[in-house]
Design an enzyme around this catalytic site. Structure first.
Site, mmCIF file in Angstrom:
data_model
loop_
_atom_site.group_PDB
_atom_site.id
_atom_site.type_symbol
_atom_site.label_atom_id
_atom_site.label_comp_id
_atom_site.label_asym_id
_atom_site.label_seq_id
_atom_site.Cartn_x
_atom_site.Cartn_y
_atom_site.Cartn_z
ATOM 1 N N ASP A 1 -4.664 -0.546 -10.178
ATOM 2 C CA ASP A 1 -6.079 -0.929 -10.260
ATOM 3 C C ASP A 1 -6.478 -1.408 -11.652
ATOM 4 O O ASP A 1 -7.167 -2.415 -11.810
ATOM 5 C CB ASP A 1 -6.969 0.251 -9.847
ATOM 6 C CG ASP A 1 -6.732 0.678 -8.404
ATOM 7 O OD1 ASP A 1 -6.019 -0.038 -7.686
ATOM 8 O OD2 ASP A 1 -7.257 1.741 -8.009
ATOM 9 N N SER B 1 -26.252 4.637 -16.638
ATOM 10 C CA SER B 1 -25.833 3.709 -15.588
ATOM 11 C C SER B 1 -27.009 3.388 -14.689
ATOM 12 O O SER B 1 -27.795 4.275 -14.351
ATOM 13 C CB SER B 1 -24.711 4.311 -14.742
ATOM 14 O OG SER B 1 -24.543 3.531 -13.565
ATOM 15 N N GLU C 1 -8.469 7.919 -16.081
ATOM 16 C CA GLU C 1 -8.648 8.307 -14.674
ATOM 17 C C GLU C 1 -7.713 9.475 -14.315
ATOM 18 O O GLU C 1 -8.117 10.432 -13.664
ATOM 19 C CB GLU C 1 -8.390 7.102 -13.758
ATOM 20 C CG GLU C 1 -8.521 7.459 -12.288
ATOM 21 C CD GLU C 1 -9.240 6.414 -11.450
ATOM 22 O OE1 GLU C 1 -9.806 5.448 -11.992
ATOM 23 O OE2 GLU C 1 -9.254 6.585 -10.222
ATOM 24 N N ASP D 1 2.950 2.213 -4.900
ATOM 25 C CA ASP D 1 2.891 2.296 -6.370
ATOM 26 C C ASP D 1 3.493 3.590 -6.904
ATOM 27 O O ASP D 1 4.128 3.592 -7.942
ATOM 28 C CB ASP D 1 1.468 2.075 -6.887
ATOM 29 C CG ASP D 1 0.461 3.092 -6.367
ATOM 30 O OD1 ASP D 1 0.759 3.783 -5.369
ATOM 31 O OD2 ASP D 1 -0.625 3.189 -6.956
ATOM 32 N N GLU E 1 0.848 -1.208 0.000
ATOM 33 C CA GLU E 1 0.000 0.000 0.000
ATOM 34 C C GLU E 1 0.875 1.247 0.000
ATOM 35 O O GLU E 1 1.846 1.331 0.747
ATOM 36 C CB GLU E 1 -0.883 -0.029 1.256
ATOM 37 C CG GLU E 1 -2.261 0.497 1.017
ATOM 38 C CD GLU E 1 -3.047 -0.340 0.023
ATOM 39 O OE1 GLU E 1 -3.152 0.099 -1.142
ATOM 40 O OE2 GLU E 1 -3.554 -1.404 0.393
ATOM 41 N N SER F 1 -14.162 0.427 -7.978
ATOM 42 C CA SER F 1 -15.230 0.434 -8.981
ATOM 43 C C SER F 1 -14.837 1.308 -10.156
ATOM 44 O O SER F 1 -15.245 1.056 -11.298
ATOM 45 C CB SER F 1 -16.531 0.942 -8.363
ATOM 46 O OG SER F 1 -16.436 2.314 -8.008
HETATM 47 P P1 ADP Z 1 -13.593 3.309 -5.887
HETATM 48 O O1 ADP Z 1 -12.819 3.179 -7.157
HETATM 49 O O2 ADP Z 1 -12.792 2.968 -4.683
HETATM 50 O O3 ADP Z 1 -14.883 2.559 -5.897
HETATM 51 P P2 ADP Z 1 -13.721 6.035 -6.757
HETATM 52 O O4 ADP Z 1 -14.120 7.289 -6.089
HETATM 53 O O5 ADP Z 1 -12.368 5.946 -7.367
HETATM 54 O O6 ADP Z 1 -13.970 4.858 -5.716
HETATM 55 O O7 ADP Z 1 -14.738 5.718 -7.934
HETATM 56 C C1 ADP Z 1 -16.134 5.764 -7.704
HETATM 57 C C2 ADP Z 1 -16.817 6.483 -8.860
HETATM 58 O O8 ADP Z 1 -16.773 5.667 -10.049
HETATM 59 C C3 ADP Z 1 -18.277 6.747 -8.617
HETATM 60 O O9 ADP Z 1 -18.471 7.927 -7.884
HETATM 61 C C4 ADP Z 1 -18.813 6.862 -10.044
HETATM 62 O O10 ADP Z 1 -18.526 8.137 -10.577
HETATM 63 C C5 ADP Z 1 -17.961 5.844 -10.789
HETATM 64 N N1 ADP Z 1 -18.657 4.546 -10.841
HETATM 65 C C6 ADP Z 1 -18.326 3.395 -10.228
HETATM 66 N N2 ADP Z 1 -19.212 2.402 -10.488
HETATM 67 C C7 ADP Z 1 -20.150 2.947 -11.304
HETATM 68 C C8 ADP Z 1 -21.333 2.457 -11.937
HETATM 69 N N3 ADP Z 1 -21.752 1.175 -11.781
HETATM 70 N N4 ADP Z 1 -22.029 3.321 -12.707
HETATM 71 C C9 ADP Z 1 -21.616 4.585 -12.880
HETATM 72 N N5 ADP Z 1 -20.531 5.107 -12.316
HETATM 73 C C10 ADP Z 1 -19.791 4.316 -11.530
HETATM 74 MG MG MG Z 2 -11.120 4.352 -7.698
#
Ligand code: ADP
Ligand code: MG
Length: 390
Positions: A180, A76, A168, A45, A42, A135
Site C-alpha cells: 500500500d 482532520s 502502520e 505480499d 491478493e 486511506s
Molecule cells: P483503509 O486503509 O482500507 O481505508 P484502514 O482501517 O486501514 O482502512 O484505515 C482507516 C483509518 O485510517 C481510519 O479509521 C482513520 O483512523 C485513518 N484515516 C484515513 N483517512 C483519514 C482522514 N482523512 N483523516 C483522519 N484519519 C484518517
Molecule cells: Mg489500511
C-alpha cells in the site's frame, strides 16, 4: 485534474482554509498521497510474492506548517478528535485513534535519523476510510512527504514508503505488507505498479484504460472488514506452515506441481491455501506480461480466476463481495474480483466504458435483492503517487 468527485484545487482550498482556521496562519505547504486498488495479487505480499496495484484519483491531503518546540498538533476534517502530542513521547503503543497514523510516521522518520521539529498538520481528503482503498497508507504517505519536505529530510520515495509502513506496523499495530505504501508513493498516472514484495523491485506497467475504452469500477460493499484480524493471522500462519511442509523459505518459492505433490502432507485446508498463493503469483506474472504486450483487454479471465481462488481456496470473500462480482460480470464486465484483504471492503470490475452505468445499476439491484445495504459505486483512474500540491 479530478480527485473522485472533487477538483484537486477545491480540496487544496478547503484544507488551506481549515489550516488557517485552526492555526491562525497560512500553511508552509500542502502535500497529498493517493489511495489504491490492487488489480491482482491478493494475499501474496506476506508470502514474498507479487502484487499489481495502481494508485487512484482519490487523495489524502496534508496542509503543514513548522512550529517552534517539539509538539505535533493534528487535525482532520474526516476524523476526530484533534491531537496535541509531544514528539519525543510518540512511539509504539503510545498513541490512540487516527492520530497514530501521522504521529507514527513522525516517529518512524525520527527512528531513521531525521531531525524533526514541531509541526501543525491539517488532514483532508476523499479516500473513503475502511473501504479497502487504503486511506491509511494515503494518510501515512502524505504525512511522510510533508514532514520530510518541511524539515529537509533527504529520503527517497522508497525509503519514505518503508517508514510509512513502519508507522502502520509498529505504531498503529496493523501487520500489513509493503504494497500500500509503495504504490501510494511510487504510483504513476496511466500505470500499474508491478512490485516484487521480496526484493521490493518495481516496474511501471502501462494501464491505458481510457485509450482502451475501458474503465475500472469500484463497488464498495459498505460491509466492514468483519473477522478480518483473526482470519488474516490464521491465513498467514497457514502459509508459513505450508512453506515449512514444502521445505521452501516462502510460498513464493513453490510451484503448483510441488504443492499438488504434497497434497496429503498439506491436508485441508492447507493445500487450498497454498494453491491460492501459488496460482495467484502466477496470475500476477501473466497479467504483467499481458499489460507489457498492450493486451489490457485480455485481463478479464485472470481477474475472474483470482476471485474464484480467493472465494473457494483462500476463503476470504463474503456474500456481499461475491454478489458485487457476479452482478458486474452479469452486466457485461470483462472481469471482476474482490480487492484488498477481503471479508468486506470493495470489489473492482474492468468494464467497457459504455457499460459502467449498467454495472452500477446491476450491483445496486443485486444488493437490494439480497437484502444488503446499498453499495457505493464509483470509477477510478490510475494516478500519480505522493506529491506536493502547493
Ligand atoms: P483503509 O486503509 O482500507 O481505508 P484502514 O482501517 O486501514 O482502512 O484505515 C482507516 C483509518 O485510517 C481510519 O479509521 C482513520 O483512523 C485513518 N484515516 C484515513 N483517512 C483519514 C482522514 N482523512 N483523516 C483522519 N484519519 C484518517
Ligand atoms: Mg489500511
Amino acid at each position: 485534474m479530478i480527485s473522485g468527485e472533487h477538483q484537486v484545487s477545491d480540496l487544496v482550498g478547503r484544507v488551506v482554509d481549515a489550516f488557517r482556521d485552526q492555526v491562525g496562519r497560512d500553511p508552509d505547504g500542502v502535500w497529498a498521497a493517493p489511495g489504491r486498488v490492487n488489480l491482482i495479487g491478493e494475499h501474496t505480499d506476506y508470502n514474498d510474492g507479487f502484487v499489481l496495484p495502481a494508485a487512484i484519483d482519490r487523495l489524502v491531503l496534508v496542509a503543514a506548517g513548522r512550529r517552534d518546540g517539539g509538539r505535533l498538533r493534528l487535525w482532520s476534517l474526516q476524523a476526530g478528535p484533534p491531537a496535541d502530542l509531544e514528539l519525543a513521547a510518540v512511539g509504539p503503543g503510545r498513541v490512540e485513534g487516527w492520530a497514530a497514523y501521522p504521529a507514527g510516521v513522525a516517529w518512524a522518520l525520527g527512528q531513521a535519523g531525521a531531525q524533526l521539529g514541531g509541526a501543525d498538520l491539517v488532514v483532508d481528503g476523499d479516500v473513503p476510510a475502511g473501504s479497502g482503498l487504503s486511506s491509511s497508507a494515503a494518510l501515512e504517505c502524505a504525512t511522510a512527504i510533508a514532514l520530510a519536505d518541511l524539515h529537509g529530510a533527504r529520503l527517497d520515495r522508497q525509503a519514505l514508503a518503508g517508514l510509512a509502513r513502519r508507522a502502520e506496523n509498529e505504531v498503529v499495530g496493523v501487520p500489513s505488507g509493503a504494497m500500500d505504501q509503495m504504490v501510494s508513493m511510487l504510483g504513476r498516472a496511466g500505470h500499474a505498479l508491478f512490485l516484487d514484495t521480496r526484493s521490493l523491485e518495481t516496474e511501471q506497467v502501462p494501464l491505458p484504460l481510457e485509450e482502451s475504452g475501458l474503465c475500472l469500477v469500484v463497488i464498495d460493499t459498505r460491509a466492514g472488514h468483519r473477522l478480518v484480524d483473526g482470519a488474516y493471522a490464521d491465513r498467514k500462519a497457514a502459509c508459513e506452515a505450508a512453506a515449512a511442509v514444502l521445505g521452501v523459505p516462502a510460498l513464493r518459492d513453490a510451484t503448483l506441481e510441488q504443492v499438488e505433490a504434497a497434497a496429503e502432507a498439506l491436508g485441508d485446508p492447507g493445500l487450498r491455501r497454498a494453491r491460492h498463493v501459488v496460482t495467484e503469483n502466477a496470475r500476477v506474472l501473466e497479467a504483467v506480461a499481458l499489460l507489457r504486450a498492450g493486451h489490457l483487454d485480455r485481463l478479464g479471465p485472470l481477474l475472474a480466476a483470482s476471485h474464484a481462488s480467493l472465494r473457494d481456496d483462500y476463503e476470504v470473500s463474503s456474500p456481499e463481495l461475491d454478489t458485487a462480482v457476479e452482478a458486474a460480470v452479469d452486466a457485461g464486465a470483462a472481469g471482476a474480483r474482490m480487492t484488498g484483504a477481503g471479508f468486506g471492503g470493495s470489489a473492482i470490475a474492468l468494464v467497457r466504458a459504455d457499460l459502467a452505468g449498467r454495472v452500477a445499476d446491476r450491483a445496486r439491484e443485486a444488493f437490494a435483492a439480497a437484502g444488503f445495504g446499498p453499495p457505493e459505486v464509483t470509477t477510478v483512474l490510475p494516478s500519480d503517487g505522493a506529491r506536493r500540491l502547493a
